[in-house]
Design an enzyme around this catalytic site. Structure first.
Site, PDB file in Angstrom:
ATOM      1  N   ASP A  55      33.357  -6.258  51.782  1.00  0.00           N
ATOM      2  CA  ASP A  55      32.244  -6.887  51.056  1.00  0.00           C
ATOM      3  C   ASP A  55      31.797  -5.990  49.910  1.00  0.00           C
ATOM      4  O   ASP A  55      31.365  -4.867  50.139  1.00  0.00           O
ATOM      5  CB  ASP A  55      31.092  -7.116  52.056  1.00  0.00           C
ATOM      6  CG  ASP A  55      29.828  -7.632  51.383  1.00  0.00           C
ATOM      7  OD1 ASP A  55      29.921  -8.173  50.258  1.00  0.00           O
ATOM      8  OD2 ASP A  55      28.749  -7.505  51.998  1.00  0.00           O
ATOM      9  N   ASN A  89      29.467  -7.013  47.398  1.00  0.00           N
ATOM     10  CA  ASN A  89      28.135  -7.271  46.812  1.00  0.00           C
ATOM     11  C   ASN A  89      27.021  -7.273  47.842  1.00  0.00           C
ATOM     12  O   ASN A  89      25.901  -7.673  47.553  1.00  0.00           O
ATOM     13  CB  ASN A  89      28.145  -8.586  46.019  1.00  0.00           C
ATOM     14  CG  ASN A  89      28.407  -9.777  46.922  1.00  0.00           C
ATOM     15  OD1 ASN A  89      28.724  -9.598  48.101  1.00  0.00           O
ATOM     16  ND2 ASN A  89      28.263 -10.970  46.391  1.00  0.00           N
ATOM     17  N   ASP A 114      26.384  -9.068  50.468  1.00  0.00           N
ATOM     18  CA  ASP A 114      25.851 -10.293  51.077  1.00  0.00           C
ATOM     19  C   ASP A 114      26.343 -10.468  52.521  1.00  0.00           C
ATOM     20  O   ASP A 114      26.050 -11.468  53.164  1.00  0.00           O
ATOM     21  CB  ASP A 114      26.183 -11.531  50.231  1.00  0.00           C
ATOM     22  CG  ASP A 114      27.671 -11.853  50.239  1.00  0.00           C
ATOM     23  OD1 ASP A 114      28.477 -11.042  50.754  1.00  0.00           O
ATOM     24  OD2 ASP A 114      28.051 -12.924  49.718  1.00  0.00           O
ATOM     25  N   ASP A 164      34.868 -10.449  50.269  1.00  0.00           N
ATOM     26  CA  ASP A 164      35.051 -11.280  49.079  1.00  0.00           C
ATOM     27  C   ASP A 164      36.360 -10.918  48.376  1.00  0.00           C
ATOM     28  O   ASP A 164      37.019  -9.937  48.720  1.00  0.00           O
ATOM     29  CB  ASP A 164      33.849 -11.140  48.133  1.00  0.00           C
ATOM     30  CG  ASP A 164      33.324  -9.710  48.075  1.00  0.00           C
ATOM     31  OD1 ASP A 164      34.139  -8.818  47.767  1.00  0.00           O
ATOM     32  OD2 ASP A 164      32.126  -9.474  48.358  1.00  0.00           O
ATOM     33  N   ASP A 187      46.281 -20.722  51.992  1.00  0.00           N
ATOM     34  CA  ASP A 187      46.193 -21.672  53.078  1.00  0.00           C
ATOM     35  C   ASP A 187      46.079 -23.072  52.480  1.00  0.00           C
ATOM     36  O   ASP A 187      45.255 -23.299  51.592  1.00  0.00           O
ATOM     37  CB  ASP A 187      44.939 -21.367  53.907  1.00  0.00           C
ATOM     38  CG  ASP A 187      45.221 -21.340  55.394  1.00  0.00           C
ATOM     39  OD1 ASP A 187      45.650 -22.383  55.911  1.00  0.00           O
ATOM     40  OD2 ASP A 187      45.000 -20.290  56.015  1.00  0.00           O
ATOM     41  N   ASP A 197      48.221 -25.412  57.112  1.00  0.00           N
ATOM     42  CA  ASP A 197      47.377 -25.618  58.282  1.00  0.00           C
ATOM     43  C   ASP A 197      47.790 -26.881  59.053  1.00  0.00           C
ATOM     44  O   ASP A 197      47.910 -27.953  58.452  1.00  0.00           O
ATOM     45  CB  ASP A 197      45.928 -25.756  57.783  1.00  0.00           C
ATOM     46  CG  ASP A 197      44.911 -25.654  58.885  1.00  0.00           C
ATOM     47  OD1 ASP A 197      44.866 -24.616  59.563  1.00  0.00           O
ATOM     48  OD2 ASP A 197      44.138 -26.611  59.068  1.00  0.00           O
ATOM     49  N   GLU A 203      52.044 -24.288  60.115  1.00  0.00           N
ATOM     50  CA  GLU A 203      51.422 -24.094  61.427  1.00  0.00           C
ATOM     51  C   GLU A 203      51.732 -25.342  62.241  1.00  0.00           C
ATOM     52  O   GLU A 203      51.258 -26.435  61.920  1.00  0.00           O
ATOM     53  CB  GLU A 203      49.909 -23.907  61.268  1.00  0.00           C
ATOM     54  CG  GLU A 203      49.254 -23.525  62.592  1.00  0.00           C
ATOM     55  CD  GLU A 203      47.744 -23.714  62.624  1.00  0.00           C
ATOM     56  OE1 GLU A 203      47.084 -22.988  63.373  1.00  0.00           O
ATOM     57  OE2 GLU A 203      47.225 -24.600  61.914  1.00  0.00           O
ATOM     58  N   HIS A 248      43.668 -15.042  63.018  1.00  0.00           N
ATOM     59  CA  HIS A 248      42.221 -15.289  63.050  1.00  0.00           C
ATOM     60  C   HIS A 248      41.812 -16.259  64.153  1.00  0.00           C
ATOM     61  O   HIS A 248      40.620 -16.450  64.375  1.00  0.00           O
ATOM     62  CB  HIS A 248      41.774 -15.818  61.685  1.00  0.00           C
ATOM     63  CG  HIS A 248      42.381 -17.164  61.393  1.00  0.00           C
ATOM     64  ND1 HIS A 248      43.745 -17.349  61.203  1.00  0.00           N
ATOM     65  CD2 HIS A 248      41.831 -18.388  61.303  1.00  0.00           C
ATOM     66  CE1 HIS A 248      43.978 -18.636  60.992  1.00  0.00           C
ATOM     67  NE2 HIS A 248      42.840 -19.283  61.049  1.00  0.00           N
ATOM     68  N   ASP A 249      42.756 -16.904  64.801  1.00  0.00           N
ATOM     69  CA  ASP A 249      42.435 -17.836  65.897  1.00  0.00           C
ATOM     70  C   ASP A 249      42.727 -17.248  67.270  1.00  0.00           C
ATOM     71  O   ASP A 249      42.436 -17.898  68.283  1.00  0.00           O
ATOM     72  CB  ASP A 249      43.284 -19.118  65.773  1.00  0.00           C
ATOM     73  CG  ASP A 249      42.946 -19.941  64.550  1.00  0.00           C
ATOM     74  OD1 ASP A 249      41.771 -19.940  64.136  1.00  0.00           O
ATOM     75  OD2 ASP A 249      43.861 -20.603  64.017  1.00  0.00           O
TER      76      ASP A 249
HETATM   77  C1  GLC Z   1      44.066 -24.094  62.117  1.00  0.00           C
HETATM   78  C2  GLC Z   1      43.322 -22.877  61.666  1.00  0.00           C
HETATM   79  C3  GLC Z   1      42.008 -22.826  62.380  1.00  0.00           C
HETATM   80  C4  GLC Z   1      41.218 -24.056  62.037  1.00  0.00           C
HETATM   81  C5  GLC Z   1      42.011 -25.324  62.305  1.00  0.00           C
HETATM   82  C6  GLC Z   1      41.388 -26.515  61.640  1.00  0.00           C
HETATM   83  O1  GLC Z   1      44.407 -24.048  63.448  1.00  0.00           O
HETATM   84  O2  GLC Z   1      44.090 -21.738  61.853  1.00  0.00           O
HETATM   85  O3  GLC Z   1      41.290 -21.651  62.083  1.00  0.00           O
HETATM   86  O4  GLC Z   1      40.027 -24.082  62.781  1.00  0.00           O
HETATM   87  O5  GLC Z   1      43.330 -25.254  61.833  1.00  0.00           O
HETATM   88  O6  GLC Z   1      41.625 -26.479  60.269  1.00  0.00           O
HETATM   89 CA    CA Z   2      30.395 -10.351  49.550  1.00  0.00          CA
END
Ligand code: GLC
Ligand code: CA
Length: 539
Positions: A21, A23, A25, A29, A98, A194, A245, A309-310
């Site tokens: 980050d 700035n 917040d 970013d 993405d 995605d 994915e 991230h999931d």
């Molecule tokens: C994919 C993404 C996930 C998101 C889902 C809906 O699985 O990796 O983070 O919540 O799609 O877009």
């Molecule tokens: Ca920021």
């Protein structure tokens, strides 16, 4: 097997809101990525996958897009994006974005119009029905939400705020293709797509026998026509790389998406490990690898990842994030970078970041977890018990901000981070890793360099041995005259590994190892310490 740049690439995933980050917040970013690009480059990776940073009300952290051609204010501006892309390219790396086109946000102007009346020209951009079936969505008990304005239900595979686009409408497809060209013309190097196998829906939406098994959402008739059209209309005109994915997919179906003759996608993520193997299960893991190798090798290209991230960070979910954090992080890194397919490194994995346990549901942000919690509690279950049952796989395990140093907020932000930090940042952080020659970071760097210098790690034939061993995972990779043996003790026990005679007699130099060399090996085999990893050349 034909060679391509992307088969040889290692991808680094940046979940920008948790990266850096600039700035104050509390959100990472795009400018923050720019400032840390030399760090990313120093790992040796080739491609950056950037999680969605488009205009979005951010109900599902950017996966609910309200404006495909803008940058979310939290992430920065379009100028920041253009600069980021230029800086990535200037360092010889590539950037993929993405592509979230199964659904939009309910705040997208298309949906606002679509819901306004039954005869709106955009009504058919989404899926409307007067009746619902019994399907579950990923995040809610029903895929259907009644919309008061017109008294009909719209379809959503994820949250109610994420209505699914109607891909059977050619105008929708045209809009998406134009949007893809907009980003490709800027010079991006491809897309992570995605839930791309969800685009085609089952005709007539029949009730499911078991609505809890939600595989009815994907792989429906028409999907390959859409992807082939997307390829022909858009992708073929650019030198880009795509990774889909693809949940609920077998290797047989996988080659339909990524088969080299198919003109659809380059590679895929399947979820046989991350969605269906909650804890480490070596027999199952070996079986999955073998089946995917047998089904795909020579036909299409796979990916290797154990978190993103999931999915909860790999040392916490599959390794040991306490006594053997460093050893297990290096052991799984060896696995990921030597199995057939492209390795993905999720930010923080390269320093062995761990999952997290916050005290209360209020400390969590993820919509999947929060919705599930509410659903179960509403059924009368004990809240604390529900909470605890969700902790192991909660998506926020991997979303806590990047740990840069041991100062306040791990140096991630000068403000209040959007999600609490993992308290272990005082010990686990980039600064510490860069100062320690034995760190997880330098081990990743070495593996990635090895891969650059040795095609056998990429194009080598995979041949597992010691199949029934409950602790040792061992396999050869062979290319031409070169043969390597990967030897991993994926357990907390010291384990005697008895190699087949042919291998034992021909062990050559060690290519890499995650423990110091032993003074002498056991007489009857190789004694591997907890999570010990070695790669040998075979003479
Ligand atoms: C994919 C993404 C996930 C998101 C889902 C809906 O699985 O990796 O983070 O919540 O799609 O877009
Ligand atoms: Ca920021």
């Amino acid at each position: 097997m034909n060679k391509t740049w992307w088969k040889e690439a290692v991808v680094y995933q940046i979940y920008w809101r948790s990266f850096f980050d600039t700035n104050g917040d509390g959100f990472g970013d795009l400018q923050g990525i720019i400032e840390k690009l030399d760090y990313v480059r120093s790992l040796g990776v080739d491609v950056i996958w950037l999680n969605p940073c488009y205009g979005s009300p951010d109900v599902d952290n950017g996966y609910d897009i309200s404006d495909y051609r803008s940058v979310m204010a939290k992430a920065g501006t379009m100028q920041d994006f253009d600069r980021l892309l230029a800086e990535v390219h200037a360092r010889g790396m590539k950037l993929i974005m993405d592509l979230v086109v199964n659904h939009t946000s309910d705040q997208h102007p298309w949906f606002q119009e679509s819901r306004s009346s039954k005869d709106n020209p955009k009504r058919d951009y989404y899926i409307w029905r007067s009746e619902k079936n019994n399907w579950r969505s990923y995040f809610t008990p029903s895929t259907w939400e009644l919309d008061d304005r017109t008294g009909e239900y719209y379809f959503h595979s994820f949250a109610t705020e994420q209505p699914d686009l109607n891909w059977s409408n050619p105008r929708v497809r045209e809009e998406i293709y134009n949007m893809m060209r907009f980003w490709l013309d800027k010079g991006i190097d491809g897309f992570r797509m995605d839930v791309i196998n969800l685009l085609a829906k089952q005709a007539g939406f029949p009730d499911a026998d078991n609505p809890d098994v939600i595989s009815y959402l994907g792989n429906n008739p028409g999907i390959h026509e859409y992807l082939q059209e997307m390829h022909e209309r858009v992708l073929v005109h650019y030198d880009v790389f795509t990774v889909g994915e693809i949940p609920f997919v077998s290797p047989e179906d996988g080659v339909l998406y990524v088969g080299e003759e198919r003109s659809e996608l380059n590679t895929l993520f399947h979820f046989e490990v991350c969605d269906y193997m909650a804890h480490w299960d070596i027999h199952r893991f070996k079986e999955i690898q073998k089946r995917w190798y047998d089904g795909m090798w020579g036909k299409g290209w796979n990916s290797q990842f154990l978190n993103n991230h999931d999915h909860t960070r790999l040392v916490t979910r599959f390794g040991n994030d306490a006594a053997y954090r460093v050893e297990s992080a290096k052991c799984f890194a060896t696995l990921l970078h030597t199995l057939p397919g492209m390795p993905y490194v999720y930010q923080g994995e390269e320093i062995g970041m761990t999952g997290v346990r916050f005290p209360s549901i209020d400390d969590y942000n993820d919509i999947a977890m929060k919705n599930k919690y509410q659903e179960e509690v509403a059924k009368g279950r004990e809240p604390q018990e529900v909470f605890e049952s969700l902790l192991h796989l909660a998506r926020d395990n991997s979303r806590t901000p990047m740990q840069w140093d041991d100062t306040a907020n791990a140096g991630f932000s000068k403000g209040q981070p959007w999600l609490k930090m993992n308290p272990n940042y005082r010990d686990i952080n980039v600064k510490q890793a860069l100062a320690d020659p034995d760190s997880v970071f330098y081990y990743y760097q070495k593996l990635i360099r090895l891969r650059k210098e040795n095609d056998v790690m990429i194009y080598g034939v995979y041949e597992p041995i010691l199949d029934d061993d409950a602790r040792i995972y061992a396999y050869y990779r062979t290319l031409g005259d070169l043969k390597w043996l990967v030897l991993l003790n994926i357990s907390e026990e010291e384990t005697l590994c008895r190699l087949p005679d042919a291998a034992a007699a021909r062990l050559g130099e060690t290519i890499i190892r995650n423990y110091p060399e032993r003074i002498a090996e056991a007489a009857d085999g190789l004694l591997l310490r907890p999570y010990e990893a070695r790669i040998y050349q075979i003479n």
